[in-house]
Design a protein around this motif. Structure first.
Motif, short mmCIF file in Angstrom:
data_model
loop_
_atom_site.label_atom_id
_atom_site.label_comp_id
_atom_site.label_asym_id
_atom_site.label_seq_id
_atom_site.Cartn_x
_atom_site.Cartn_y
_atom_site.Cartn_z
N VAL A 1 115.23 -9.43 -34.59
CA VAL A 1 115.66 -10.52 -33.71
C VAL A 1 114.49 -11.09 -32.90
N PHE A 2 113.79 -10.22 -32.17
CA PHE A 2 112.78 -10.71 -31.23
C PHE A 2 111.40 -10.92 -31.87
N SER A 3 110.93 -9.91 -32.63
CA SER A 3 109.58 -10.00 -33.18
C SER A 3 109.50 -10.88 -34.42
N THR A 4 110.64 -11.13 -35.07
CA THR A 4 110.61 -11.95 -36.29
C THR A 4 111.28 -13.30 -36.06
N ALA A 5 112.60 -13.31 -35.87
CA ALA A 5 113.32 -14.59 -35.78
C ALA A 5 112.82 -15.44 -34.62
N ILE A 6 112.71 -14.85 -33.43
CA ILE A 6 112.33 -15.64 -32.26
C ILE A 6 110.83 -15.89 -32.21
N ALA A 7 110.02 -14.82 -32.32
CA ALA A 7 108.57 -14.97 -32.13
C ALA A 7 107.93 -15.82 -33.23
N TRP B 1 105.82 -10.01 -29.72
CA TRP B 1 105.14 -9.24 -30.77
C TRP B 1 104.52 -7.98 -30.19
N GLY B 2 103.87 -8.11 -29.04
CA GLY B 2 103.16 -6.96 -28.46
C GLY B 2 104.09 -5.81 -28.16
N PHE B 3 105.16 -6.08 -27.43
CA PHE B 3 106.11 -5.00 -27.12
C PHE B 3 106.85 -4.55 -28.37
N GLY B 4 107.02 -5.47 -29.34
CA GLY B 4 107.65 -5.09 -30.59
C GLY B 4 106.80 -4.16 -31.44
N ASN B 5 105.48 -4.13 -31.17
CA ASN B 5 104.61 -3.24 -31.93
C ASN B 5 104.97 -1.77 -31.74
#
Length: 332
Positions: free
Chosen positions: A215-221, A17-21
């Motif tokens: 992919v990363f901030s929604t599905a996985i996190a 989430w942090g890096f996805g921000n």
């Protein structure tokens, strides 16, 4: 899954989430906030949807669909407000102010479901608030985007409590995740189409950011958080995932050139210390057992569950018709 492993997975989700921000900020160059939310959640929902089939044999108890609807509605509101806050707030400020959900979640859990916070958790939550204020240069420095971030944090606090209650009572993490993501997409997509700049060209231009967010901030996190809330209380999870603020500030420094003052750096260090103290804790709140009893009574799902022999105050109820998960540590 042990609580320690669940806490470590939550910390990993916080990093995503942090890096996805950073992408939440840069995606606004190409898309409006509502369009970005809708496409991000659509990608996440479609990725999770095939895994829903693995849960088709798990029985559905009474109260399942109203509970899922509450979780989905709160998620759609929370993630929309979070994206909107990036219109007027820096990545660093938004990351840390959304993390004030850490303070709000134990209070919401106490008021809504009677989950009393431990003394250590209360101290950690208070330190997190102090750290967030230091990083954002105090209350006087708050703008409209910052206030939207705080409102998003309040909605996330309510969502975390409802999601934790839903997962402990009904399980089916993939179904819950898919319903949340696709529900948010259905909510935001018409608004983006009517009020925003949603188009095929804009979506292609925002492709890299949407891939990271979807992919990363929604599905996985969010998938990790949904599953982990079966094994750790919502208030503990809130403190751990507030590490998002530290990773967000780091990402903003590396990719966007944002800089924090010395008080801000001190605030980040305080938050990180509070998070690590909670992540290493394996103690369950005293009211955990009463929380589950109250939840089951409230949603009238007792007939769908068999009571396992109680070996401790936090013994988990399991569905008698579904598989029993093995734990590498004592599950509460």
């Amino acid at each position: 899954m042990s609580r320690t492993r669940a806490n470590l997975l939550l910390l990993f989700a916080a990093a995503l989430w942090g890096f996805g921000n950073v992408s939440q900020k840069t995606v606004l160059v190409h898309l409006d906030a509502m369009s970005a939310v809708s496409l991000r959640c659509l990608i996440g929902g479609l990725l999770v949807l095939p895994f829903v089939l693995t849960e088709r044999r798990v029985a559905i108890g009474a109260g399942y669909f109203p509970s899922l609807a509450r979780v989905g509605a709160l998620f759609a509101i929370s993630i929309t407000l979070q994206q909107l806050c990036y219109v007027g707030a820096s990545v660093t400020n938004a990351s840390f102010l959304v993390s004030t959900a850490t303070v709000m979640t134990p209070l919401a859990a106490w008021l809504l479901v009677g989950e009393r916070p431990t003394a250590g958790l209360t101290i950690a939550a208070g330190l997190t608030l102090v750290g967030a204020l230091l990083l954002s240069d105090g209350i006087g420095g708050l703008g409209s985007g910052d206030l939207t971030a705080i409102l998003s944090a309040a909605c996330y606090a309510l969502w975390a409590v409802e999601l934790g209650r839903h997962m402990q009572a009904h399980a089916r993490p993939f179904t819950a995740a898919a319903a949340q993501f696709l529900g948010a997409a259905v909510f935001a997509l018409p608004l983006g189409a009517m009020q925003g700049n949603l188009s095929l060209a804009a979506a292609f231009a925002a492709g890299p950011e949407l891939a990271i967010l979807g992919v990363f901030s929604t599905a996985i996190a969010f998938g990790i958080q949904t599953a982990a809330l079966r094994f750790t209380p919502a208030s503990h999870a809130a403190v751990i995932v507030s590490a998002e603020s530290v990773f967000g500030a780091l990402g903003a420094t590396i990719f966007l050139g944002e800089r924090s003052s010395w008080p801000g750096a001190l605030g980040a260090a305080i938050i990180l210390g509070a998070i690590l103290s909670v992540a290493r804790s394996n103690r369950a709140p005293q009211a955990r057992a009463s929380l589950r009893t109250a939840s089951n009574q409230r949603f009238d799902i007792a007939p769908a569950f068999a009571t396992a022999p109680a070996s401790g105050a936090g013994e988990r109820r399991v569905n008698s018709s579904g598989p029993v998960e093995e734990c590498d540590d004592h599950c509460r």
